[in-house]
Design a protein around this motif. Structure first.
Motif, PDB file in Angstrom:
ATOM      1  N   GLU A  21      13.195  16.536   5.944  1.00  0.00           N
ATOM      2  CA  GLU A  21      13.516  17.043   4.623  1.00  0.00           C
ATOM      3  C   GLU A  21      12.522  16.457   3.629  1.00  0.00           C
ATOM      4  O   GLU A  21      11.921  15.425   3.883  1.00  0.00           O
ATOM      5  CB  GLU A  21      14.956  16.692   4.212  1.00  0.00           C
ATOM      6  N   HIS A  22      12.343  17.167   2.511  1.00  0.00           N
ATOM      7  CA  HIS A  22      11.394  16.728   1.484  1.00  0.00           C
ATOM      8  C   HIS A  22      10.039  16.400   2.118  1.00  0.00           C
ATOM      9  O   HIS A  22       9.476  15.319   1.910  1.00  0.00           O
ATOM     10  CB  HIS A  22      11.939  15.520   0.730  1.00  0.00           C
ATOM     11  N   LEU A  23       9.511  17.346   2.885  1.00  0.00           N
ATOM     12  CA  LEU A  23       8.315  17.079   3.691  1.00  0.00           C
ATOM     13  C   LEU A  23       7.124  16.641   2.848  1.00  0.00           C
ATOM     14  O   LEU A  23       6.357  15.759   3.251  1.00  0.00           O
ATOM     15  CB  LEU A  23       7.945  18.316   4.510  1.00  0.00           C
ATOM     16  N   GLU A  24       6.944  17.251   1.671  1.00  0.00           N
ATOM     17  CA  GLU A  24       5.778  16.910   0.843  1.00  0.00           C
ATOM     18  C   GLU A  24       5.859  15.493   0.285  1.00  0.00           C
ATOM     19  O   GLU A  24       4.847  14.912  -0.098  1.00  0.00           O
ATOM     20  CB  GLU A  24       5.656  17.900  -0.321  1.00  0.00           C
ATOM     21  N   PHE A  25       7.070  14.940   0.221  1.00  0.00           N
ATOM     22  CA  PHE A  25       7.263  13.640  -0.420  1.00  0.00           C
ATOM     23  C   PHE A  25       7.026  12.481   0.549  1.00  0.00           C
ATOM     24  O   PHE A  25       6.917  11.336   0.130  1.00  0.00           O
ATOM     25  CB  PHE A  25       8.687  13.536  -0.975  1.00  0.00           C
ATOM     26  N   ARG A  26       6.951  12.778   1.843  1.00  0.00           N
ATOM     27  CA  ARG A  26       6.936  11.704   2.839  1.00  0.00           C
ATOM     28  C   ARG A  26       5.644  10.903   2.828  1.00  0.00           C
ATOM     29  O   ARG A  26       5.678   9.666   2.826  1.00  0.00           O
ATOM     30  CB  ARG A  26       7.189  12.300   4.232  1.00  0.00           C
ATOM     31  N   LEU A  27       4.511  11.584   2.834  1.00  0.00           N
ATOM     32  CA  LEU A  27       3.231  10.872   2.890  1.00  0.00           C
ATOM     33  C   LEU A  27       3.006  10.002   1.654  1.00  0.00           C
ATOM     34  O   LEU A  27       2.627   8.826   1.792  1.00  0.00           O
ATOM     35  CB  LEU A  27       2.092  11.864   3.084  1.00  0.00           C
ATOM     36  N   PRO A  28       3.251  10.503   0.412  1.00  0.00           N
ATOM     37  CA  PRO A  28       3.102   9.614  -0.745  1.00  0.00           C
ATOM     38  C   PRO A  28       4.058   8.422  -0.706  1.00  0.00           C
ATOM     39  O   PRO A  28       3.699   7.318  -1.131  1.00  0.00           O
ATOM     40  CB  PRO A  28       3.418  10.531  -1.938  1.00  0.00           C
ATOM     41  N   GLU A  29       5.287   8.625  -0.172  1.00  0.00           N
ATOM     42  CA  GLU A  29       6.217   7.503  -0.097  1.00  0.00           C
ATOM     43  C   GLU A  29       5.705   6.436   0.861  1.00  0.00           C
ATOM     44  O   GLU A  29       5.664   5.243   0.515  1.00  0.00           O
ATOM     45  CB  GLU A  29       7.610   7.969   0.340  1.00  0.00           C
ATOM     46  N   ILE A  30       5.309   6.857   2.063  1.00  0.00           N
ATOM     47  CA  ILE A  30       4.834   5.888   3.056  1.00  0.00           C
ATOM     48  C   ILE A  30       3.567   5.190   2.570  1.00  0.00           C
ATOM     49  O   ILE A  30       3.409   3.967   2.705  1.00  0.00           O
ATOM     50  CB  ILE A  30       4.582   6.589   4.402  1.00  0.00           C
ATOM     51  N   THR A  31       2.658   5.948   1.958  1.00  0.00           N
ATOM     52  CA  THR A  31       1.418   5.367   1.435  1.00  0.00           C
ATOM     53  C   THR A  31       1.713   4.329   0.353  1.00  0.00           C
ATOM     54  O   THR A  31       1.134   3.231   0.347  1.00  0.00           O
ATOM     55  CB  THR A  31       0.511   6.472   0.869  1.00  0.00           C
ATOM     56  N   SER A  32       2.625   4.671  -0.569  1.00  0.00           N
ATOM     57  CA  SER A  32       2.974   3.747  -1.653  1.00  0.00           C
ATOM     58  C   SER A  32       3.622   2.482  -1.114  1.00  0.00           C
ATOM     59  O   SER A  32       3.316   1.366  -1.567  1.00  0.00           O
ATOM     60  CB  SER A  32       3.924   4.440  -2.643  1.00  0.00           C
ATOM     61  N   LEU A  33       4.514   2.624  -0.130  1.00  0.00           N
ATOM     62  CA  LEU A  33       5.218   1.456   0.398  1.00  0.00           C
ATOM     63  C   LEU A  33       4.295   0.562   1.217  1.00  0.00           C
ATOM     64  O   LEU A  33       4.430  -0.667   1.189  1.00  0.00           O
ATOM     65  CB  LEU A  33       6.417   1.908   1.233  1.00  0.00           C
ATOM     66  N   LEU A  34       3.358   1.161   1.938  1.00  0.00           N
ATOM     67  CA  LEU A  34       2.388   0.331   2.659  1.00  0.00           C
ATOM     68  C   LEU A  34       1.562  -0.500   1.686  1.00  0.00           C
ATOM     69  O   LEU A  34       1.314  -1.687   1.924  1.00  0.00           O
ATOM     70  CB  LEU A  34       1.471   1.212   3.514  1.00  0.00           C
ATOM     71  N   SER A  35       1.136   0.115   0.579  1.00  0.00           N
ATOM     72  CA  SER A  35       0.357  -0.635  -0.415  1.00  0.00           C
ATOM     73  C   SER A  35       1.206  -1.711  -1.072  1.00  0.00           C
ATOM     74  O   SER A  35       0.716  -2.789  -1.407  1.00  0.00           O
ATOM     75  CB  SER A  35      -0.225   0.313  -1.468  1.00  0.00           C
ATOM     76  N   LEU A  36       2.513  -1.431  -1.247  1.00  0.00           N
ATOM     77  CA  LEU A  36       3.416  -2.425  -1.829  1.00  0.00           C
ATOM     78  C   LEU A  36       3.575  -3.622  -0.890  1.00  0.00           C
ATOM     79  O   LEU A  36       3.738  -4.755  -1.346  1.00  0.00           O
ATOM     80  CB  LEU A  36       4.782  -1.776  -2.095  1.00  0.00           C
TER      81      LEU A  36
END
Length: 451
Positions: free
Chosen positions: A18-33
């Protein structure tokens, strides 16, 4: 002499569909965090539920899963292939010394099978597990409370109407951690004391906080706070939260209730009570009755993140207060969408700390959409732009921007100079376009029913 970077390890991420477009930005942001970064060489098929990530440490992988609501689980990847033979060959090449700590005779384990887009019988599952007997397992099987859990994961593609006999991809790995999917249910709007007509659902609220890289002791601000739904997700991650809204009754929890079969709001229907409900009241700074288009804050970088859902006029037209004389008479003036979003960007450019993020929803009339109409500011860098459909002809896009340049006085009206302002002004009529589409759809349905 510079220290060598830690060796990257391969992990398999199992994602929710679900929310397929939101997954990559979320994972990218959390890895940087977590102190890592997302490599462009990652093996990712964007719409697939299986992603192979290169991550420096298991600690970072666990840190990622303590935050994500888009991912279900993460595994240390021991082998993968496009056929069973390729998977077994990959497993035989995995370093034995990396396996042995989890295969000792005094340990317990179990093997779990997960298939995407296909259901296997118990006999089929047992056959697949038995085929791994070449692995040097020395411990005992414990199905109820094992020390180590291993997964076989099989991908049968994305088309439920065309399921192949054999999987497209097979993976085997050691389970590391689960994501935070349970937050979607435990923070459900249905269970919340104080809600409004536009309260953001829990999943998207947590996605917004993750896109904003909210972390403990941050100060997070919502200039269109409404019933405070977006404050809750940030507070859950340990940030101190505050907001403003032009609606006095909403800020103070007064007036008519939004719930069915309830006439008036009760004493526990307010923003503070919402946070108290989840044990987060200590993170609540305050909510002020204020017009977001008018300055009320002292100069300086005050906020680590601004996370908001501005009004875009579907339920009611946006508004702002008039001049000082008019305000005394409680006169409200129309507030165009272009003004709302450029005021928001200007505010973010001025009041975010360096590296702080602005996360907001932008309504779009899809037939006229181009990336050029995304509002820009010289102090803010566009990080991600994800679409959520509202109807066949309208959507809203979750925009994430990061402050990369210190705000100067000359930046205050820079949006008027770069040609970005005029294209977006066409969306000032978003409300009319939205309802014109609704009217056309209703008319079409009535016509079809008469046939």
């Amino acid at each position: 002499m510079a220290l060598a970077a830690p060796a990257l390890r391969r992990y398999l991420l199992l994602l929710a569909q679900e929310h397929l477009e939101f997954r990559l930005p979320e994972i990218t942001s959390l890895l940087s965090l977590c102190g890592g970064q997302f490599s462009g060489e990652q093996e990712i098929r964007v719409n697939s539920p299986f992603w192979i990530l290169n991550i420096p440490s298991e600690e970072m992988a666990r840190g990622l899963m303590k935050r994500t609501v888009c991912a279900k689980s993460i595994f240390e990847l021991w082998g993968h292939g496009r056929s069973a033979g390729e998977l077994y060959a990959s497993l035989k090449n995995y370093p034995t010394d990396e396996m042995l700590p989890y295969l000792q005779s005094d340990s317990t384990y179990k093997i779990h099978i997960h298939t995407f887009n296909k259901t296997l019988t118990q006999a089929q599952k047992i056959k697949k597990i038995d085929a791994l007997e070449f692995l040097p397992f020395k411990g005992k099987v414990n199905l109820k409370n094992p020390e180590h859990i291993f997964w076989i994961l099989e991908d049968y593609g994305m088309n439920p109407n065309d399921v192949p006999e054999e999987p497209h991809h097979l993976y085997f790995g050691r389970w590391i951690a689960d994501g935070q999917r349970e937050l979607i249910e435990s923070y459900s709007v249905k269970k919340r004391h104080f809600i409004g007509n536009t309260s953001m659902d829990a999943c998207l609220s947590f996605i917004m906080a993750n896109h904003g890289r909210v972390k403990p002791n941050d100060i997070v601000y919502d200039p269109f706070v409404g019933t405070g739904g977006l404050l809750i997700s940030s507070a859950h991650f340990g940030a101190y939260v505050c907001g403003t809204d032009i609606d006095y009754n909403t800020i103070h929890g007064l007036g008519k209730a939004s719930r069915k079969n309830q006439k008036w709001r009760g004493p526990d229907e307010n923003i503070r009570a919402n946070l108290r409900q989840y044990g987060l009241e200590k993170y609540y700074l305050d909510a002020l009755v204020a017009d977001s288009s008018r300055p009320i804050w002292r100069k300086g970088m005050l906020f680590d993140a601004i996370i908001t859902d501005p009004p875009y006029g579907i339920r009611e037209a946006p508004r702002r207060m008039g001049s000082q004389k008019e305000t005394v008479k409680l006169v409200e003036k129309s507030y165009h969408l272009s003004d709302i979003f450029f005021d928001l960007l200007k505010f973010g450019a001025e009041y975010l700390v360096m590296g702080g993020r602005l996360v907001y929803w932008l309504p779009i009339y899809r037939p006229e959409y181009t990336e050029e109409i995304i509002p820009r500011h010289p102090c803010l860098k566009l990080i991600s732009n994800c679409e959520q459909m509202l109807s066949s002809h309208t959507s809203r896009r979750l925009i994430t921007m990061e402050k990369v340049k210190e705000f100067k006085d000359q930046d205050e009206n820079s949006y008027l100079l770069d040609g970005q302002y005029m294209p977006y002004r066409g969306h000032n009529s978003f409300r009319e376009k939205y309802f014109s589409g609704v009217t056309k759809r209703i008319a079409k349905e009535e016509k079809d029913n008469q046939k």
